[in-house]
Motif scaffolding. Structure first.
Motif, PDB file in Angstrom:
ATOM      1  N   VAL A  67      -5.753  -0.696   5.690  1.00 13.64           N
ATOM      2  CA  VAL A  67      -5.692  -2.091   5.402  1.00 13.64           C
ATOM      3  C   VAL A  67      -4.473  -2.962   5.607  1.00 13.64           C
ATOM      4  CG1 VAL A  67      -6.181  -3.734   3.256  1.00 13.64           C
ATOM      5  CG2 VAL A  67      -7.355  -1.391   3.780  1.00 13.64           C
ATOM      6  N   ASP A  86      -0.033   6.966  -1.556  1.00 16.54           N
ATOM      7  CA  ASP A  86      -0.543   7.220  -2.591  1.00 16.54           C
ATOM      8  C   ASP A  86      -0.497   6.278  -3.870  1.00 16.54           C
ATOM      9  OD1 ASP A  86       1.929   7.942  -4.070  1.00 16.54           O
ATOM     10  OD2 ASP A  86       1.940  10.155  -4.446  1.00 16.54           O
ATOM     11  N   ARG A  87      -1.133   6.222  -4.793  1.00 18.46           N
ATOM     12  CA  ARG A  87      -1.010   5.256  -5.885  1.00 18.46           C
ATOM     13  C   ARG A  87       0.351   5.342  -6.473  1.00 18.46           C
ATOM     14  NH1 ARG A  87      -4.997   3.118  -9.716  1.00 18.46           N
ATOM     15  NH2 ARG A  87      -3.638   1.535 -10.683  1.00 18.46           N
ATOM     16  N   ARG A  94       2.542   3.675  -3.935  1.00 16.15           N
ATOM     17  CA  ARG A  94       2.456   2.433  -4.055  1.00 16.15           C
ATOM     18  C   ARG A  94       3.048   1.367  -5.298  1.00 16.15           C
ATOM     19  NH1 ARG A  94      -4.019   0.382  -4.846  1.00 16.15           N
ATOM     20  NH2 ARG A  94      -3.065   0.255  -6.996  1.00 16.15           N
ATOM     21  N   PRO A  97      -2.009  -5.074  -4.284  1.00 17.59           N
ATOM     22  CA  PRO A  97      -2.078  -3.808  -3.580  1.00 17.59           C
ATOM     23  C   PRO A  97      -3.253  -4.045  -2.837  1.00 17.59           C
ATOM     24  CG  PRO A  97      -3.018  -4.198  -6.346  1.00 17.59           C
ATOM     25  CD  PRO A  97      -2.472  -5.510  -6.082  1.00 17.59           C
ATOM     26  N   ALA A  98      -2.900  -2.582  -2.142  1.00 15.55           N
ATOM     27  CA  ALA A  98      -4.396  -2.946  -1.412  1.00 15.55           C
ATOM     28  C   ALA A  98      -4.820  -1.266  -1.429  1.00 15.55           C
ATOM     29  CB  ALA A  98      -4.369  -3.044   0.404  1.00 15.55           C
ATOM     30  N   SER A  99      -5.836  -0.528  -0.883  1.00 19.03           N
ATOM     31  CA  SER A  99      -6.225   0.629  -1.268  1.00 19.03           C
ATOM     32  C   SER A  99      -5.578   1.786  -0.168  1.00 19.03           C
ATOM     33  CB  SER A  99      -8.075   0.411  -1.300  1.00 19.03           C
ATOM     34  OG  SER A  99      -8.016  -0.039   0.005  1.00 19.03           O
ATOM     35  N   SER A 100      -5.383   1.262   1.200  1.00 18.73           N
ATOM     36  CA  SER A 100      -4.845   1.928   2.096  1.00 18.73           C
ATOM     37  C   SER A 100      -3.549   1.247   2.954  1.00 18.73           C
ATOM     38  CB  SER A 100      -5.538   2.772   2.841  1.00 18.73           C
ATOM     39  OG  SER A 100      -6.145   1.791   3.705  1.00 18.73           O
ATOM     40  N   SER A 145       0.864  -1.335  -0.209  1.00 14.82           N
ATOM     41  CA  SER A 145      -0.046   0.024  -0.214  1.00 14.82           C
ATOM     42  C   SER A 145       0.888   0.843   0.178  1.00 14.82           C
ATOM     43  CB  SER A 145      -0.725  -0.027   1.250  1.00 14.82           C
ATOM     44  OG  SER A 145      -0.011  -0.247   2.531  1.00 14.82           O
TER      45      SER A 145
END
Ligand SMILES: NC(=O)c1ccc[n+]([C@@H]2O[C@H](COP(=O)([O-])OP(=O)(O)OC[C@H]3O[C@@H](n4cnc5c(N)ncnc54)[C@H](O)[C@@H]3O)[C@@H](O)[C@H]2O)c1
Length: 441
Positions: free
Chosen positions: A217, A190-191, A194, A211-214, A187
């Motif tokens: 997580v 930001d993108r 990551r 990949p995870a969203s935050s 994570s």
């Protein structure tokens, strides 16, 4: 066979690893083996000196090459060295990975090491650097503690430098193999952070990079992964108390139950040790308290596991032929699990502590744990000399656990000698035929 590094691709990758412990050292060497230029940073001067001399006590290997040889090879190839000088590492590296620990004292986690590493990194942070946290953390730590510390550099996360979190899932003893083959969750703040972290991690892992969203997580999933194992072990430890009362062998019951395709019971043991599982609840609890979430099941599971050493001692007491104050006990293994050199939070230390508090004399033999305790001895013979009983708490290679003739010849002749087996290594009929009492979980 050691990897042939793809130097052409990776020789310009400069990686600094903060924390050269059970995770950091094999991780640093994993990058070095693939051609990266790696600097390991640690605050422990002795450790740094030893590593630079090619000395480590870890029990790891990669395709049968021991970590000691890998370390010496990478030092010689000048792809790895260790230092206490964070500024030097920060000046030379743009990929910074943090693997320092979060120790727990009386249930309270301390983020001091994470904070200190963060400040050392902030002092040398440059535009374009990637900071990848891999320590197991209290959920929210990367964003709420690490990020503000790094931004004291005057640089902004996501704008001037990259900040990511990827949990570390290796089991000690299988580190190299699991860096390579364990799916790894990633994570970022930001993108782009990551993606940068995934690109770096793809050097050492062939497995899926998920990949995870935050950041939260992944931080939370990691803590929950560890707690789930703690809870599952507590469950089977509780099952073991039941099967014992029923006169059944828990290991056979587990084996039979696990033929169900959706059941996967773990094994009971002398308790739960190591850095990861016993600490995990204490990483979730502060956040849960803050959020008003009580976690009764998880807390009970922890208590159950903490009580197992006391149960093991009750099995010893049951067979003492003399009062505890005159009893001598041989312990085989003080590591936190079989075939490990790590005795951090080892249940064996709890078992030994409780036996000594009850007045017993304990001589413990573990050939691979480097720490010397006042109850440590240097040989199996020394451990069993005049002992009334043997407690097997962790297995190590090269020990003949079934040399009953030797045991008998050296052990005390007061009463019948006994063996408390917490690792399911003995066959009852053989032990009893040799003239010993066998006690199991
Ligand atoms: N041991 C495991 O199998 C394992 C598995 C998965 C995750 N983890 C997690 O990885 C992290 C590291 O675990 P470990 O077992 O390697 O711990 P460790 O105690 O073996 O290593 C940590 C190292 O960090 C060093 N350190 C402390 N403060 C520092 C600082 N400010 N700068 C540089 N170095 C510093 C220590 O001297 C030590 O050598 C922990 O968060 C742990 O929960 C461990």
């Amino acid at each position: 066979m050691p990897i042939t590094p793809d130097t052409a691709e990776n020789e310009n990758k400069h990686v600094a690893i903060f924390g050269l412990g059970f995770v950091g050292l094999p991780l640093a060497l994993s990058f070095a083996m693939r051609g990266c230029q790696v600097i390991g940073v640690d605050v422990n001067k002795t450790l740094v000196q030893e590593l630079n001399q090619g000395i480590t006590y870890h029990r790891e290997s990669y395709h049968h090459t021991p970590i000691q040889k890998i370390l010496r090879d990478q030092l010689k190839a000048k792809r790895f060295y260790a230092t206490t000088d964070a500024a030097e590492a920060m000046a030379k590296c743009d990929n910074i990975i943090v693997t320092v620990g979060v120790p727990v004292e009386n249930g309270q986690p301390s983020l001091d090491h994470v904070g200190a590493a963060g400040r050392a990194i902030a002092a040398g942070l440059k535009p374009g650097d990637l900071v990848l946290m891999r320590s197991t953390l209290i959920p929210g730590t990367t964003r709420n503690l690490v990020l503000p510390i790094l931004e004291t550099s005057g640089l902004k996360a996501g704008q001037d430098f990259y900040l990511a979190y990827s949990s570390e899932r290796i089991a000690e003893g299988r580190a190299f193999e699991e860096f390579e083959n364990m799916p790894t969750v990633v994570s970022g703040i930001d993108r782009t952070s990551r993606d940068k972290a995934m690109e770096l991690l793809s050097i050492v892992t062939k497995a899926d990079l998920v990949p995870a969203s935050s950041l939260e997580v992944v931080e939370t999933a990691k803590v929950m992964e560890n707690i789930s194992r703690d809870v599952n072990i507590a469950m089977v430890n509780e099952f073991a108390r039941f099967t014992k009362a029923m006169g059944l062998d828990i290991f056979e019951v587990v084996r039979i139950a696990n033929t169900h395709q959706r059941v996967k019971l773990l094994s009971p043991g002398p308790g739960v040790g190591g850095y990861c599982l016993p600490n995990a609840l204490h990483y979730l609890a502060p956040k849960a308290d803050e959020l008003g979430v009580p976690l009764p099941l998880l807390r009970t599971a922890r208590q159950i596991n903490e009580q197992v050493p006391g149960f093991v001692v009750s099995l010893v007491v049951k067979h003492l032929p003399v009062p505890a104050s005159r009893a001598r006990i041989a312990v085989f293994g003080i590591a936190m699990k079989d075939f490990s050199s790590d005795e951090r939070l080892s249940p064996a230390l709890d078992v030994i502590g409780l036996m000594r508090r009850a007045g017993m004399q304990v001589a413990a033999y573990d050939p691979v744990v480097p720490t010397r305790y006042d109850f440590s001895v240097d040989s199996l013979e020394e451990a069993i000399q005049d002992a009334h009983g043997i407690v097997v708490l962790a297995r190590q290679e090269g020990i003949d656990y079934c040399d009953f003739a030797l045991f008998k010849s050296l052990m005390s002749k007061d009463g019948k000698p006994f063996i408390v087996d917490t690792r399911n290594i003995y066959i009852r009929s053989k032990v009893e035929k040799a003239g010993f009492i066998l006690e199991t979980l």
